[in-house]
Design an enzyme around this catalytic site. Structure first.
Site: not given
Ligand code: GLN
Length: 549
Positions: A391, A517, A519
């Site tokens: 992410c 994600h 995970e």
């Molecule tokens: N801050 C980034 C976004 O909102 C990544 C979010 C995250 O790592 N969950 O796109």
């Protein structure tokens, strides 16, 4: 039979898990372990958590407050215990499996505004408690489950938990033998006196009894073995059958807890106390095989996790567990080293990272610590060490590449610098009209199409996958050509929107970033393929470093 029983399948049994003496005793792990055991015996089980705080969900909570925010397939921002539930059971939870006091109150207030209560005075009892009961029982409707396990967050005695415990009291009364109360307490060991002390447990049970709940099973968390005579004493003081006092000794892996509970017949006890017919032989083989690997692995793989919440290990819970699972399947022990991104600089990066076999760059929000992530990623790319960006980690891979390979100095995400001349990561179009912060990110499972030649496609063994998301920003496709020409490829995209889901530098041995994600979808019995592939690459890198290759 009371009126509300008409909503219940006669078969569904409800197990309520409460906690006393102290928080963090592992109610989530005990609930998950019991769910695992019942599933292994062939029952249909679901598991649910009530959080007594007023937030509508955990999405707006700072990780320092409550650890990681876990995301369900349907895009609910959930308590991290839901992650344990899924990792232990393979059940895909949804927003119905996690409710907060805030959501209960919101539902009641909405009904009041609609006029549903026909002029009645709205009170905690019966309106709030009825709403809590409705949410518990709705999981058991239509005979979908043999067991509904409900964990009540917090500790008995908290003001916030009181309506939830009152709802449990009422349900226990209404459901009779179809309901069961399991209370988890703590038995401290006083080093100076060299003694285990059961008094806090007795007090906690008294407090529960004062609310009107007689526990059926007591699980005593302890650092030392509790002698049978002491367990008998607890049973006697607390009106619980002697064999229903079970100890939960500290274990070196949370995944050992189900079998530790099984050895003390927790599953048999639940069947006996709820009058549930035994289905015969249980199948714990796959679970035990995982434990065997966990214990027999001697070689170690060292992974560095670069993030800003490193003081608080729960902030990256699902990543930790995914790595443990992957390492175990690769017959290695995981040595996870937390690397504080705020403390990384050009001078110390080599020293901090060079002992690692692989690097994960963590998800996150905001400016703090991102410059350290860029420094780490430049080092990883130049040293060709297996690197996994998740992410924000993936977004940082893109920004670092833009700055150092495409010559786009000051490239950034508009999250960090709204006026960057090179907005290689930008706010998603659909996010531009969002004003409420709660539950408004791109959340939940979306399909992703993978390039068949990419590392992820080979890892998953398929080209169409579905993984979970939690973000507002995305790769800016206006720059895609420039990235691809310079060697950073988009190897996974959303088939409907073209959103870049996965990037890879194919010329490196393992350099992959995912907007999703992975995970959130890694369990003991089904480890996530991308984590497996990453850990395998890290082991290979280590062997090469050590000259074994
Ligand atoms: N801050 C980034 C976004 O909102 C990544 C979010 C995250 O790592 N969950 O796109």
């Amino acid at each position: 039979m009371s009126r509300s029983n008409k909503y219940l399948s006669v078969e569904t049994k409800y197990i309520f898990v409460t906690g006393g003496v102290a928080s963090s005793l592992g109610k989530g792990i005990i609930s998950s372990s019991l769910a695992r055991l019942l599933l292994s015996r062939g029952y249909r089980v679901t598991i649910q958590k009530f959080d007594p705080y007023i937030n509508i969900d955990s999405g707006t909570l700072n990780p320092y407050e409550h650890g990681e925010c876990y995301v369900t397939v349907d895009g609910h921002e959930a308590d991290l215990d839901l992650g344990h539930y899924e990792r232990f059971t393979d059940i895909k939870t949804t927003r119905n499996n996690n409710l907060t006091a805030g959501r209960i109150y919101q539902a009641v207030i909405n009904k009041e505004r609609r006029g549903d209560y026909l002029g009645k005075t709205i009170q905690i009892i019966p309106h709030i408690t009825d709403e809590i009961k409705r949410n518990i029982k709705s999981l058991g409707t239509k005979g979908r489950y043999d067991f509904v396990i409900t964990e009540i967050g917090g500790t008995v005695g908290d003001i916030e938990s009181t309506p939830f415990l009152e709802a449990v009291r009422q349900l226990k009364w209404e459901l009779g033998r179809n309901a069961l109360s399991l209370h988890l307490t703590y038995v401290p060991y006083l080093e100076a006196a060299k003694e285990l002390k059961t008094k806090p447990t007795q007090h906690s049970v008294k407090q529960l009894q004062a609310i009107g709940i007689q526990p059926d099973i007591l699980v005593l968390r302890t650092e030392k073995d509790i002698p049978t005579s002491m367990r008998r004493k607890v049973a006697q003081f607390c009106n619980v059958a002697p064999d229903a006092v079970i100890q939960s000794l500290d274990a070196n892996s949370i995944y050992k807890v189900p079998m530790m509970m099984h050895e003390q017949h927790l599953d048999d006890l639940v069947l006996r106390l709820t009058g549930t017919e035994s289905k015969g032989v249980a199948d714990y083989a796959a679970w035990n095989e995982f434990l065997r690997k966990l214990d027999s692995s001697t070689r170690v793989v060292t992974i560095g996790l670069v993030g800003k919440y490193v003081e608080l290990q729960d902030a990256y819970k699902s990543i930790n567990e995914s790595l443990i699972q992957a390492a175990t399947y690769c017959h290695h022990k995981l040595n996870l080293v937390y690397i504080h991104s705020e403390k990384l600089n050009e001078e110390n990066v080599d020293e901090r990272l060079s002992d690692m076999d692989g690097i994960v760059v963590a998800p996150g929000f905001g400016q703090r610590g991102v410059e350290g992530k860029f420094i780490a990623l430049k080092w990883c790319r130049e040293n060709d060490i297996p690197t996994f960006g998740i992410c924000l980690g993936m977004q940082c891979m893109v920004i670092e590449f833009a700055r150092n390979e495409l010559g786009l100095t000051d490239a950034n995400s508009t999250e960090m610098d709204p006026h960057t001349p090179y907005n290689v990561i930008d706010l998603m179009e659909e996010q531009k009209s969002v004003s409420n912060m709660g539950g408004s990110m791109r959340l939940g499972a979306y399909e992703c199409w993978l390039d068949p030649d990419s590392t992820p496609a080979k890892a998953y063994g398929q080209q169409i996958i579905k993984e979970r998301h939690r973000h507002r920003f995305e790769f800016n496709n206006e720059f895609l050509d420039r990235f691809e020409r310079a060697g950073m490829k988009c190897v996974g995209e959303n088939p409907e929107t073209g959103l870049v889901e996965v990037i890879e530098i194919p010329s490196l041995s393992w350099y992959v970033g995912t907007q999703y994600h992975p995970e959130y979808q890694s369990t003991v019995l089904h480890p996530n393929p991308l984590f497996l592939s990453f850990v395998k690459a890290a082991i290979k890198y280590q062997e090469k470093k050590d000259g074994i290759d």
